[in-house]
Design an enzyme around this catalytic site. Structure first.
Site, mmCIF file in Angstrom:
data_model
loop_
_atom_site.group_PDB
_atom_site.id
_atom_site.type_symbol
_atom_site.label_atom_id
_atom_site.label_comp_id
_atom_site.label_asym_id
_atom_site.label_seq_id
_atom_site.Cartn_x
_atom_site.Cartn_y
_atom_site.Cartn_z
ATOM 1 N N THR A 152 12.251 0.857 -3.473
ATOM 2 C CA THR A 152 12.151 0.940 -4.933
ATOM 3 C C THR A 152 12.992 2.097 -5.492
ATOM 4 O O THR A 152 13.053 2.297 -6.690
ATOM 5 C CB THR A 152 10.679 1.128 -5.355
ATOM 6 O OG1 THR A 152 10.141 2.259 -4.675
ATOM 7 C CG2 THR A 152 9.860 -0.100 -4.985
ATOM 8 N N LYS A 207 -0.649 -0.157 -9.139
ATOM 9 C CA LYS A 207 0.130 -0.174 -10.380
ATOM 10 C C LYS A 207 -0.713 -0.745 -11.523
ATOM 11 O O LYS A 207 -1.505 -1.655 -11.329
ATOM 12 C CB LYS A 207 1.403 -1.033 -10.215
ATOM 13 C CG LYS A 207 2.360 -0.502 -9.154
ATOM 14 C CD LYS A 207 2.944 0.823 -9.562
ATOM 15 C CE LYS A 207 3.787 1.428 -8.454
ATOM 16 N NZ LYS A 207 4.286 2.755 -8.795
ATOM 17 N N GLN A 226 4.074 -10.386 2.115
ATOM 18 C CA GLN A 226 3.820 -9.336 3.097
ATOM 19 C C GLN A 226 3.051 -9.892 4.294
ATOM 20 O O GLN A 226 3.287 -9.485 5.431
ATOM 21 C CB GLN A 226 3.044 -8.170 2.477
ATOM 22 C CG GLN A 226 2.889 -7.015 3.474
ATOM 23 C CD GLN A 226 2.325 -5.754 2.857
ATOM 24 O OE1 GLN A 226 2.718 -5.353 1.783
ATOM 25 N NE2 GLN A 226 1.390 -5.130 3.555
ATOM 26 N N HIS A 260 5.705 8.973 1.399
ATOM 27 C CA HIS A 260 6.012 8.037 2.492
ATOM 28 C C HIS A 260 5.944 8.716 3.859
ATOM 29 O O HIS A 260 5.860 8.038 4.887
ATOM 30 C CB HIS A 260 7.434 7.472 2.330
ATOM 31 C CG HIS A 260 7.615 6.596 1.136
ATOM 32 N ND1 HIS A 260 8.416 6.945 0.069
ATOM 33 C CD2 HIS A 260 7.101 5.379 0.834
ATOM 34 C CE1 HIS A 260 8.394 5.991 -0.831
ATOM 35 N NE2 HIS A 260 7.607 5.026 -0.400
ATOM 36 N N HIS A 264 10.086 9.403 -0.532
ATOM 37 C CA HIS A 264 9.554 10.685 -0.991
ATOM 38 C C HIS A 264 8.470 11.146 -0.023
ATOM 39 O O HIS A 264 8.154 10.446 0.955
ATOM 40 C CB HIS A 264 9.050 10.592 -2.431
ATOM 41 C CG HIS A 264 8.044 9.494 -2.663
ATOM 42 N ND1 HIS A 264 6.751 9.531 -2.167
ATOM 43 C CD2 HIS A 264 8.156 8.321 -3.343
ATOM 44 C CE1 HIS A 264 6.105 8.448 -2.534
ATOM 45 N NE2 HIS A 264 6.935 7.689 -3.242
ATOM 46 N N LYS A 296 4.266 15.550 -6.588
ATOM 47 C CA LYS A 296 4.880 15.727 -7.899
ATOM 48 C C LYS A 296 4.840 17.208 -8.288
ATOM 49 O O LYS A 296 3.883 17.910 -7.999
ATOM 50 C CB LYS A 296 4.122 14.929 -8.965
ATOM 51 C CG LYS A 296 4.128 13.424 -8.740
ATOM 52 C CD LYS A 296 5.380 12.799 -9.281
ATOM 53 C CE LYS A 296 5.287 11.264 -9.219
ATOM 54 N NZ LYS A 296 6.492 10.623 -9.730
ATOM 55 N N THR A 297 5.887 17.668 -8.935
ATOM 56 C CA THR A 297 5.916 19.012 -9.503
ATOM 57 C C THR A 297 6.416 18.896 -10.933
ATOM 58 O O THR A 297 6.726 17.788 -11.401
ATOM 59 C CB THR A 297 6.859 19.941 -8.718
ATOM 60 O OG1 THR A 297 8.211 19.462 -8.880
ATOM 61 C CG2 THR A 297 6.513 19.963 -7.241
ATOM 62 N N LYS A 323 -1.380 15.067 -8.961
ATOM 63 C CA LYS A 323 -0.852 14.065 -8.036
ATOM 64 C C LYS A 323 -0.033 14.704 -6.935
ATOM 65 O O LYS A 323 0.830 15.547 -7.198
ATOM 66 C CB LYS A 323 -0.004 13.052 -8.808
ATOM 67 C CG LYS A 323 0.358 11.829 -7.990
ATOM 68 C CD LYS A 323 0.977 10.746 -8.856
ATOM 69 C CE LYS A 323 1.277 9.496 -8.032
ATOM 70 N NZ LYS A 323 1.884 8.436 -8.854
ATOM 71 N N ASP A 365 -4.079 1.678 0.148
ATOM 72 C CA ASP A 365 -3.911 0.665 -0.891
ATOM 73 C C ASP A 365 -3.338 -0.640 -0.346
ATOM 74 O O ASP A 365 -3.255 -1.640 -1.069
ATOM 75 C CB ASP A 365 -3.022 1.201 -2.019
ATOM 76 C CG ASP A 365 -1.635 1.608 -1.531
ATOM 77 O OD1 ASP A 365 -1.461 1.834 -0.323
ATOM 78 O OD2 ASP A 365 -0.717 1.708 -2.376
ATOM 79 N N ARG A 399 6.227 -3.934 -12.384
ATOM 80 C CA ARG A 399 7.395 -3.115 -12.097
ATOM 81 C C ARG A 399 8.613 -3.683 -12.821
ATOM 82 O O ARG A 399 8.693 -4.883 -13.069
ATOM 83 C CB ARG A 399 7.699 -3.123 -10.589
ATOM 84 C CG ARG A 399 6.696 -2.387 -9.733
ATOM 85 C CD ARG A 399 7.114 -2.529 -8.276
ATOM 86 N NE ARG A 399 6.140 -1.945 -7.362
ATOM 87 C CZ ARG A 399 6.185 -0.696 -6.933
ATOM 88 N NH1 ARG A 399 7.129 0.098 -7.336
ATOM 89 N NH2 ARG A 399 5.263 -0.250 -6.089
#
Length: 420
Positions: A40, A82, A173, A48, A45, A234-235, A231, A194, A86
């Site tokens: 995606t 989500k 999947q 993962h 990141h 994230k920053t 989260k 998830d 998307r």
């Protein structure tokens, strides 16, 4: 320590189908397992990283990991986690993302390991050529509508709305698991918590399509959280990527070094290969002397080296220490780009030599010439780490680091970057 016991110690098992059966299988043979990564973006990141390292842990324990890049499912969109549909990327974009992610996965897994080399697969290889009739007759027929609607990934989206495209993601999947089971004898799928509904749906498809008592298993890993409720990954600057062009090694290192005391031991278990004894020792040291931040330093060192290498780690530490001490004059231009990415900057004409007072005012470091003179006289201004107290000081080419930057500091911590 056996692989499942190690995962249990690290808190990396959320759910598992038939734990005793899986444990028995893992003890009997080298098992092929896979984890999927949908392209995606053009980089993975740090969210993962838990799944990638789980594959690596299985490989180190003698099993054979398959890193599956979702070249096809990435065109569809996973509804899991989500709240809305998307935005779909084009085939060309997804192909580019897929290649980038393949390259990243290659740095963590050993594709030449004797006995159990890792593999890379792309589900576009079998889904891309799948015709609609085969999809509906041979695959879709195995999925009851009520069964699919009961899955969390679908049920959580029903009120807001879900398209048939994303509704079909679970089937695709599941087909991945069936194909890898049939062609590679892959018996285990792992993924984030998830993905539980998608994984169990795949097991159901294998059972219906191949054999009732098929020896296939699923295992999910908890999604990483932070104790302060924000989260993970994230920053203020955005997502922490594995690609050094998107998140510099310095920013990456800083993310880990700033880990909350409440999270550091858990992250040591998730993201490092330290033994239980080493982690227990770091936990004790963190508890007894939290001000030393030994757990954070060990975590930041290990993960930065793992993702970016020894040289990048040393560079990140150098930048950190230079910024803390104020001795920034020995930084290279590349190190300045990393460490001063988010500080205010001001562009100066390449040919200009400018008086320090004018530079301070023009770049809005000081609000007026009167204040600039006062700042200089009071010793509040530093040029490349050196205090500048001469009112007639001129910033010349000799003050440019590698001809590109001059670093101005006002007071103890306020940095400004002059670019040429």
């Amino acid at each position: 320590m056996e692989i499942l016991d190690d995962l249990q110690f690290r808190g990396l098992i959320n759910q598992v189908t038939d734990e005793e059966g899986l444990k028995s299988l893992l003890n009997q043979e080298s098992v092929k397992l896979y984890c999927g990564f949908d392209p995606t973006a053009d980089s993975l990141h740090i969210g993962h990283l838990v799944g990638v390292l789980a594959l690596k842990r299985f490989q180190m324990a003698g099993h054979q990991p398959i890193a599956l890049v979702g070249g096809a499912t990435g065109l569809i969109g996973d509804p899991s986690g989500k709240k809305a549909e998307r935005t779909l990327n084009t085939k060309e974009v997804v192909e580019g993302f897929s290649q980038s992610i393949k390259n990243q996965l290659s740095q963590f897994l050993d594709f030449n390991k004797e006995g159990n080399p890792a593999q890379i697969a792309n589900n576009y290889d079998w889904i891309g050529s799948l015709d609609l009739i085969t999809f509906l007759r041979d695959i879709g027929k195995s999925f009851g509508l009520n069964y699919m609607l009961a899955k969390d990934s679908v049920a959580s989206r029903l009120e807001a709305g879900i398209s048939f495209t994303e509704f079909s993601y679970m089937i695709l999947q599941s087909y991945d698991f069936l194909k890898l089971y049939e062609t590679q004898n892959c018996k285990l799928q792992i993924g984030g918590s998830d993905q539980w509904g998608n994984i169990t749906a795949g097991l159901e498809l294998i059972r219906k399509s191949v054999e009732e008592d098929s020896k296939a298993f699923g295992l999910t890993i908890p999604l990483v959280t932070k104790s302060d409720g924000t989260k993970f990954g994230k920053t203020e600057g955005g997502t922490i990527w594995l690609d050094k062009e998107k998140t510099s090694p310095y920013e990456f290192y800083q993310f880990w070094i700033n880990t909350d005391d409440r999270d550091v031991v858990r992250y040591l278990k998730y993201f490092t290969f330290f033994t239980k004894e080493e982690i227990d020792a770091l936990e004790e040291e963190t508890k007894n002397a939290p001000e030393k931040r030994l757990g954070q330093k060990a975590l930041a060192e290990e993960v930065t080296k793992l993702v970016h290498g020894e040289e990048a780690f040393v560079q990140a530490v150098k930048i950190s220490e230079s910024l803390f001490s104020g001795n920034v004059g020995d930084l290279t231009a590349d190190e300045i780009k990393q460490g001063f990415k988010d500080v205010p900057s001001f562009q100066v004409n390449n040919e200009e030599e400018v008086g320090l007072i004018d530079l301070l005012v023009n770049s809005k470091i000081s609000p007026s010439k009167r204040q600039a003179r006062e700042d200089i006289s009071n010793g509040a201004i530093y040029v490349n780490g050196e205090r500048a107290q001469e009112l007639d000081r001129v910033i010349s080419k000799e003050d440019r680091i590698e001809g590109q930057f001059t670093i101005i500091r006002r007071g103890k911590k306020k940095y400004y970057l002059i670019k040429y």
